[in-house]
Design a protein around this motif. Structure first.
Motif, PDB file in Angstrom:
ATOM      1  N   UNK A   1       0.829  -1.203   0.000  1.00 33.95           N
ATOM      2  CA  UNK A   1       0.000   0.000   0.000  1.00 33.95           C
ATOM      3  C   UNK A   1       0.868   1.260   0.000  1.00 33.95           C
ATOM      4  N   UNK A   2       0.219   2.467  -0.318  1.00 31.38           N
ATOM      5  CA  UNK A   2       0.949   3.716  -0.459  1.00 31.38           C
ATOM      6  C   UNK A   2       0.541   4.713   0.624  1.00 31.38           C
ATOM      7  N   UNK A   3       1.527   5.506   1.028  1.00 28.45           N
ATOM      8  CA  UNK A   3       1.258   6.654   1.882  1.00 28.45           C
ATOM      9  C   UNK A   3       0.588   7.712   1.006  1.00 28.45           C
ATOM     10  N   UNK A   4      -0.645   8.120   1.298  1.00 27.58           N
ATOM     11  CA  UNK A   4      -1.366   9.038   0.405  1.00 27.58           C
ATOM     12  C   UNK A   4      -0.681  10.395   0.242  1.00 27.58           C
TER      13      UNK A   4
ATOM     14  N   UNK B   1       5.610   3.852  -0.835  1.00 26.73           N
ATOM     15  CA  UNK B   1       5.125   2.480  -0.763  1.00 26.73           C
ATOM     16  C   UNK B   1       5.755   1.754   0.418  1.00 26.73           C
ATOM     17  N   UNK B   2       4.993   0.877   1.002  1.00 22.61           N
ATOM     18  CA  UNK B   2       5.481   0.024   2.100  1.00 22.61           C
ATOM     19  C   UNK B   2       5.141  -1.416   1.759  1.00 22.61           C
ATOM     20  N   UNK B   3       6.100  -2.312   1.876  1.00 15.43           N
ATOM     21  CA  UNK B   3       5.907  -3.727   1.546  1.00 15.43           C
ATOM     22  C   UNK B   3       5.630  -4.491   2.849  1.00 15.43           C
ATOM     23  N   UNK B   4       4.393  -5.078   2.954  1.00 11.97           N
ATOM     24  CA  UNK B   4       3.989  -5.848   4.127  1.00 11.97           C
ATOM     25  C   UNK B   4       3.823  -7.314   3.735  1.00 11.97           C
TER      26      UNK B   4
END
Length: 570
Positions: free
Chosen positions: A151-154, A213-216
């Motif tokens: 998901x992305x930081x808006x 972006x953050x990879x979870x």
């Protein structure tokens, strides 16, 4: 589908990210190289002289710039290191290049257009930023990380788009800069600077978006079967993009050189055509096959009857025959067919050497024609209407041959006529006669009534002398109150004596000027020489001597002298 993190969400469980600094630099250089190729082509688009040329340059520039930007994205992705393997979905990967190419095409089209440069720069920069963003996030959607979501930081997501648009606009505004250097032109410097800013826009957007972006880890997400490893995909795409960009730059350099050459050739051709059209002479050019390739607007005006055939493609032979029909005469001993055949032979053999010749037309005009064979075949023709010159020449000749007061033949022209008469007398073996006439009481008229009255008397004398003479005789005023008559037919003593009597009788009649009756009269000397003794000096001397004999005898009479200077009274 793009997923966003909630505001204030904890990303402590996300995978750590790192970047290879060398690949980061390489990705920027790829973007700058592609931008340089695109901006170079934008200049060629603006300078293209045809719609087809503009579309060719636009297509090449869009492909080079779009693929380069696309390649930068994957090189940048190659610089990313995660603790899990990364792969890409092939269809989405291919699809992501489309917005980059379209955005580049729109930007270059706007950039090379006309109108307000501020409007063009703002639209172009915005399109590039939007295209880069669309390309990037489609490419990010193609990422397949095992058991992972991203998901992305808006806030950073929005910032990445802003960075792309702002730096894209700045890149276009760099076109206004002019740096003059010793070894580089100002245009090259500002294109390099613009390419650097454009590359920075692409790289800035990319790495800002990557920071968003953050990879979870996720147990649900599994690799797609249609994926390819990051290394070979990035290497292949990067190699192709660099090759395309370099080829685009080389093609641009070569193409612009060709453009410049064609432009110079076109300008030179237009200058030649303008120069030919500015001529007041008729101009025509035939190729080595004998076809008319061009003629200026003067030629149809000069030959209205030929206007319908004075067109490219007309054969030299046909035009020559049509012009021959307009001629009143041809060179001595040559008929129309021989004239045409001779000119055709000269055309085939390159025998036209530019020697001018005069052509007299049926309508009375005179054309001065110069035809010159061309070294590698063909013919150039320059025609001048010299009718005004001919008319002026005729007028000058008439003035030179006439006495301005009486309209009789002048002394100079009379001398030429005597020479011609002597030649004919010897050739035809005929005698030659001349009358030398001197007015008897002319000076008192000038003294008593003035020179205007004297001039009027001389004009009347001239009229009476012409009336007394025959059509074949030449009547001249030698100067003052002295006149002469040259007899070229029936010039024996009897004929000359009869003419002398008519002259004396005509001039013995009163001449009325201003209400005054003037009585002049004349003394006439007649010289008659046989053909073997015909000589201008002897003729003039004999006539002059005879005239003085008549003058000494009291005037109003004539004397005749032959070649032996024998005196004959009357």
């Amino acid at each position: 589908m793009i997923q966003f993190l909630p505001f204030g969400a904890d990303i402590g469980d996300a995978f750590s990210q790192s970047y290879d600094i060398i690949l980061v630099v390489v990705s920027y250089l790829i973007a700058a190289l592609a931008s340089y190729a695109g901006l170079l082509m934008s200049v060629s688009i603006a300078n293209a002289e045809s719609a087809r040329g503009r579309w060719v340059w636009l297509t090449g520039g869009s492909a080079a710039m779009g693929i380069g930007i696309w390649a930068m994205h994957f090189t940048g992705m190659l610089a990313l290191t995660l603790p899990v393997p990364i792969a890409y979905d092939v269809p989405l990967t291919v699809l992501s290049v489309v917005p980059a190419i379209l955005a580049s095409a729109l930007a270059l089209r706007v950039m090379s257009g006309r109108g307000s440069h501020h409007r063009r720069y703002l639209i172009g920069g915005t399109l590039v930023g939007a295209g880069i963003g669309t390309m990037h996030y489609i490419g990010m959607a193609a990422i397949r990380v095992d058991y992972c979501v991203h998901p992305y930081n808006p806030v950073l997501f929005a910032l990445s788009i802003v960075v792309a648009v702002v730096l894209g606009i700045a890149a276009f505004y760099s076109q206004e800069l002019r740096y003059h250097r010793r070894h580089f032109s100002g245009r090259k410097i500002h294109i390099l600077f613009g390419a650097g800013l454009m590359g920075l826009a692409v790289a800035g957007m990319h790495y800002t978006a990557m920071a968003a972006v953050a990879f979870f880890p996720s147990p649900v997400n599994v690799p797609n079967s249609e994926t390819v490893g990051t290394f070979w995909l990035s290497v292949g795409v990067t190699a192709v993009a660099v090759a395309i960009a370099l080829m685009a730059i080389v093609a641009t350099i070569v193409g612009r050189a060709f453009q410049a050459t064609m432009h110079r050739a076109r300008v030179n051709n237009e200058r030649i055509i303008d120069a030919i059209e500015s001529l007041t002479d008729g101009f025509s050019l035939f190729d080595d096959k004998g076809s008319l390739t061009m003629c200026n607007h003067v030629l149809p005006d000069m030959f209205p009857a030929l206007a319908n055939i004075l067109k490219p493609g007309t054969r030299y032979e046909d035009l020559l025959a049509a012009r021959a029909n307009l001629r009143k005469e041809f060179p001595e001993g040559v008929d129309a067919q021989t004239f045409i055949a001779e000119n055709l032979r000269n055309f085939k053999e390159g025998g036209h050497i530019g020697v001018p010749r005069e052509e007299r037309l049926e309508d009375g005009r005179w054309i001065y024609n110069r035809e010159h064979s061309i070294k590698h075949g063909g013919l150039v023709s320059v025609l001048t209407d010299v009718t005004p010159i001919k008319e002026l020449q005729k007028l000058y000749e008439k003035r030179a041959s006439e006495d301005p007061l009486t309209g009789l033949v002048s002394r100079r022209f009379f001398d030429d006529r005597v020479d011609h008469a002597i030649f004919l007398a010897k050739r035809l073996k005929k005698s030659l006669s001349m009358l030398y006439i001197d007015l008897d009481r002319f000076k008192p008229i000038n003294d008593d009534f003035g020179h205007d009255a004297g001039d009027a008397v001389l004009k009347e004398v001239a009229i009476r002398l012409r009336d007394a003479a025959r059509d074949s005789d030449t009547v001249a005023r030698l100067g003052g109150d002295e006149f002469a008559m040259l007899l070229e037919s029936d010039s024996d003593k009897a004929g000359a004596g009869a003419l002398a009597e008519r002259v004396i009788n005509a001039l013995s009649q009163p001449i009325f000027v201003g209400g005054h009756g003037c009585q002049v009269g004349a003394s006439v000397g007649v010289a008659v020489l046989p053909p073997q003794a015909a000589d201008k000096e002897a003729l003039m001397k004999a006539a002059d001597a005879a005239m003085y004999e008549a003058k000494r005898a009291g005037g109003g009479q004539y004397r005749i002298r032959d070649h032996l200077f024998e005196e004959h009274k009357s």
